[in-house]
Design a protein around this motif. Structure first.
Motif, PDB file in Angstrom:
ATOM      1  N   UNK A  59       0.878  -1.235   0.038  1.00  0.00           N
ATOM      2  CA  UNK A  59      -0.089  -0.057   0.022  1.00  0.00           C
ATOM      3  C   UNK A  59       0.866   1.201   0.099  1.00  0.00           C
ATOM      4  N   UNK A  60       0.724   2.177  -1.062  1.00  0.00           N
ATOM      5  CA  UNK A  60       1.293   3.413  -1.090  1.00  0.00           C
ATOM      6  C   UNK A  60       0.357   4.527  -0.749  1.00  0.00           C
ATOM      7  N   UNK A  61       1.021   5.350  -0.185  1.00  0.00           N
ATOM      8  CA  UNK A  61       0.105   6.710   0.307  1.00  0.00           C
ATOM      9  C   UNK A  61       0.824   7.873  -0.129  1.00  0.00           C
ATOM     10  N   UNK A  62      -0.180   8.675  -0.650  1.00  0.00           N
ATOM     11  CA  UNK A  62       0.187  10.050  -0.974  1.00  0.00           C
ATOM     12  C   UNK A  62      -0.974  11.003  -0.514  1.00  0.00           C
ATOM     13  N   UNK A  78      -0.362   8.067  -9.634  1.00  0.00           N
ATOM     14  CA  UNK A  78      -1.328   7.220 -10.315  1.00  0.00           C
ATOM     15  C   UNK A  78      -0.802   6.462 -11.717  1.00  0.00           C
ATOM     16  N   UNK A  79       0.089   7.324 -12.381  1.00  0.00           N
ATOM     17  CA  UNK A  79       0.839   6.796 -13.451  1.00  0.00           C
ATOM     18  C   UNK A  79       1.858   5.727 -13.292  1.00  0.00           C
ATOM     19  N   UNK A  80       2.528   5.949 -12.272  1.00  0.00           N
ATOM     20  CA  UNK A  80       3.326   4.803 -11.885  1.00  0.00           C
ATOM     21  C   UNK A  80       2.541   3.620 -11.465  1.00  0.00           C
ATOM     22  N   UNK A  81       1.509   3.770 -10.719  1.00  0.00           N
ATOM     23  CA  UNK A  81       0.809   2.536 -10.427  1.00  0.00           C
ATOM     24  C   UNK A  81       0.145   1.891 -11.580  1.00  0.00           C
ATOM     25  N   UNK A  82      -0.194   2.456 -12.737  1.00  0.00           N
ATOM     26  CA  UNK A  82      -0.683   2.027 -14.030  1.00  0.00           C
ATOM     27  C   UNK A  82       0.130   1.442 -14.529  1.00  0.00           C
ATOM     28  N   UNK A  89       1.811  -6.950 -14.589  1.00  0.00           N
ATOM     29  CA  UNK A  89       0.349  -7.671 -14.549  1.00  0.00           C
ATOM     30  C   UNK A  89      -0.261  -7.499 -13.054  1.00  0.00           C
ATOM     31  N   UNK A  90       0.420  -6.874 -12.138  1.00  0.00           N
ATOM     32  CA  UNK A  90      -0.151  -6.605 -10.839  1.00  0.00           C
ATOM     33  C   UNK A  90       0.435  -5.189 -10.293  1.00  0.00           C
ATOM     34  N   UNK A  91      -0.248  -4.716  -9.122  1.00  0.00           N
ATOM     35  CA  UNK A  91       0.386  -3.311  -8.869  1.00  0.00           C
ATOM     36  C   UNK A  91       0.233  -3.194  -7.592  1.00  0.00           C
ATOM     37  N   UNK A 123     -13.140   4.130  -9.747  1.00  0.00           N
ATOM     38  CA  UNK A 123     -13.475   2.783 -10.503  1.00  0.00           C
ATOM     39  C   UNK A 123     -12.469   1.835 -10.452  1.00  0.00           C
ATOM     40  N   UNK A 124     -11.535   2.068  -9.631  1.00  0.00           N
ATOM     41  CA  UNK A 124     -10.385   1.000  -9.444  1.00  0.00           C
ATOM     42  C   UNK A 124     -10.154   0.707  -7.964  1.00  0.00           C
ATOM     43  N   UNK A 125     -10.351  -0.695  -7.990  1.00  0.00           N
ATOM     44  CA  UNK A 125     -10.558  -1.347  -6.441  1.00  0.00           C
ATOM     45  C   UNK A 125      -9.186  -1.103  -5.760  1.00  0.00           C
ATOM     46  N   UNK A 126      -8.166  -0.946  -6.369  1.00  0.00           N
ATOM     47  CA  UNK A 126      -7.013  -0.705  -5.762  1.00  0.00           C
ATOM     48  C   UNK A 126      -6.538   1.003  -5.326  1.00  0.00           C
TER      49      UNK A 126
END
Length: 511
Positions: A59-62, A78-82, A89-91, A123-126
């Motif tokens: 878990x990463x917090x900003x 968000x761009x790094x996460x995507x 294939x995971x993040x 819209x993203x569960x993560x």
């Protein structure tokens, strides 16, 4: 693509599609240099996260304060996460937290909401979006009303600190707010199992400097943690909590345990918590990503929310208003002269922080032209009342600061602002300096004191037992100014403390 297009896009069926679509849009809006910056950061962040365990469990917090820079940081993370999802294939799970205070206009909440919609966080569960109001942490919702207990707390902090400092901007509005921000960091980082990494735009040097400053301040105040309690981010938060308790003990009196306890700094953070800085890998200057900020994220520089060096808080404009009131009511000059002094100071702060010329010009235009002074005065009177339930009469009382030093300033204040109480000066001083409960026949006088000051008698009596600042701003008001020792948001200005008096130096601060 317009902001309307990006923020009203139809819900996409699957999480994978949400991520692919959002990353494709970010690649359109981020410059080639910014995309290169993402590519430099991703492998470093991935390596740090995988040291702690599987990527999908991290878990990463900003922290998203609602301003222009934290909006960009949120988009960058968000761009790094995507990008990690595309590559591996995971993040990681992305937690975004916003600390709200009473001086945060509704326009800031709408900026945050548009950013979240553009990035499709909902819209993203993560992705998690939280709002922190004091000790409460809630899922973000744009229409969530301000909490009454937060408004009351902020109001009391402003008035009491303002009376210690003749209404000087930075301590009056920022001392307690900065301690609340540290609390929000701790609360957000420990909520629901905690986070592994906090992403920050501060450089490693800035992080070390802040850590050293916190521990030195705690030592100067005699409240430094010892041994293992000093270690890591938890140690910084423990030191900050100790500083806060000492500070509020001085402000409100050590016997006001409820007021002190409700201002504690949460420090029960995860042991493995780390920081990841993007400072060396991306540029924060808003002019470098203006289209991303305003067209894609839908960021609006609202007249109330964009206030000098802040783009998520109306308090700096209120600081300018208070400077105008001080010049008018304490120095016997004009309100416009005081306003101009603060505007000049505020624009210097903006240049130091490398604000784009177009934003500095926007501030200049707001205070120039026919009727601008009167319009801004009325707007800030309304803001103070709407946000903090503070009247102009109470702000005027604050800039006089008549209660400190056993009510030494009362004769001048009463003569200037409350002449109907001239015959009650002795009784007023007795009320302030006594520990006894007021007599029944003093009830009307107590009510008057509390009306024009905005403070309860108990707090006025604490003020009477404290030392106030000098008009030059260069003498210290104990622990209040100790917190801001070395703070860069201040400047010596040439001014006059009477209408036709000599030019003198005065140290003023603000945002």
């Amino acid at each position: 693509m317009s902001a309307e297009t990006s923020t009203t896009a139809e819900t996409i069926d699957t999480t994978d599609d949400v991520r692919r679509t959002t990353l494709a849009e970010l690649r359109q809006w981020l410059s080639a240099d910014h995309l290169d910056e993402v590519e430099r950061c991703v492998p470093k962040l991935r390596a740090q996260l995988q040291e702690l365990g599987p990527l999908r469990e991290r878990v990463v917090m900003v922290a998203y304060g609602g301003g222009k820079d934290s909006a960009y940081t949120t988009a960058f993370v968000r761009t790094m996460q995507l990008r990690l999802f595309e590559e591996a294939g995971e993040t990681f799970r992305m937690r975004v937290v916003t600390m709200r205070h009473a001086g945060m206009p509704v326009a800031v909440m709408h900026n945050i909401d548009r950013t979240y919609a553009a990035l499709r966080l909902d819209q993203d569960p993560d992705c998690e979006q939280f709002l922190i109001d004091g000790d409460e942490i809630s899922p973000f919702h744009v229409d969530l009303p301000q909490r009454e207990h937060v408004i009351a707390r902020n109001r009391l902090d402003i008035l009491v600190t303002g009376h210690r400092t003749l209404g000087d901007g930075r301590p009056t509005f920022c001392n307690a707010c900065n301690l609340s921000a540290a609390h929000a960091f701790g609360l957000g980082a420990s909520h629901d199992g905690g986070v592994d990494v906090i992403i920050t735009g501060d450089s490693p040097y800035e992080q070390r400097t802040y850590l050293v400053w916190i521990h030195r301040l705690a030592e100067r105040m005699g409240v430094a943690p010892v041994g293992d309690d000093r270690a890591g981010f938890r140690g910084v938060l423990k030191a900050t909590d100790n500083i806060g308790r000492a500070y509020f003990g001085d402000i409100y009196g050590k016997g006001e345990t409820d007021l002190i306890e409700e201002r504690r700094v949460h420090h029960d953070t995860p042991d493995q918590l780390r920081f990841f800085s993007i400072y060396d890998d991306t540029a924060y200057a808003s002019g470098d990503h203006w289209d991303l900020l305003t067209d894609f994220l839908g960021f609006r520089f609202d007249e109330l929310a964009f206030s000098f060096s802040e783009s998520d808080c109306g308090n700096p404009a209120l600081m300018a208003h208070i400077r105008g009131l001080k010049c008018e009511r304490v120095f016997g000059r004009s309100y416009a002269e005081g306003l101009d002094e603060y505007v000049t100071f505020g624009k210097q702060l903006m240049r130091r922080k490398e604000f784009p010329d177009q934003l500095i010009e926007m501030i200049s235009a707001r205070y120039e032209g026919e009727g601008a002074v009167e319009r801004m005065r009325a707007a800030m009177d309304a803001y103070a009342m709407d946000c903090f339930d503070i009247t102009e009469e109470q702000l005027v009382c604050m800039v006089h600061s008549p209660f400190t030093d056993a009510g030494a300033g009362l004769p001048a204040y009463v003569k200037a602002e409350q002449p109907h109480l001239h015959g009650e000066l002795t009784a007023l001083t007795d009320l302030l300096t006594s520990d006894a409960a007021p007599a029944a026949d003093q009830a009307a006088l107590v009510a008057e004191l509390e009306r024009f000051s905005g403070l309860p008698l108990a707090q006025l009596r604490v003020l009477a037992n404290r030392t106030g600042r000098s008009l030059t701003g260069m003498g210290q008001s104990g622990v209040v100014d100790l917190i801001l020792d070395g703070d860069p948001h201040k400047l010596r200005i040439a001014t006059r403390h009477t209408a036709d008096g000599p030019v003198v130096d005065e140290l003023i601060s603000g945002r």
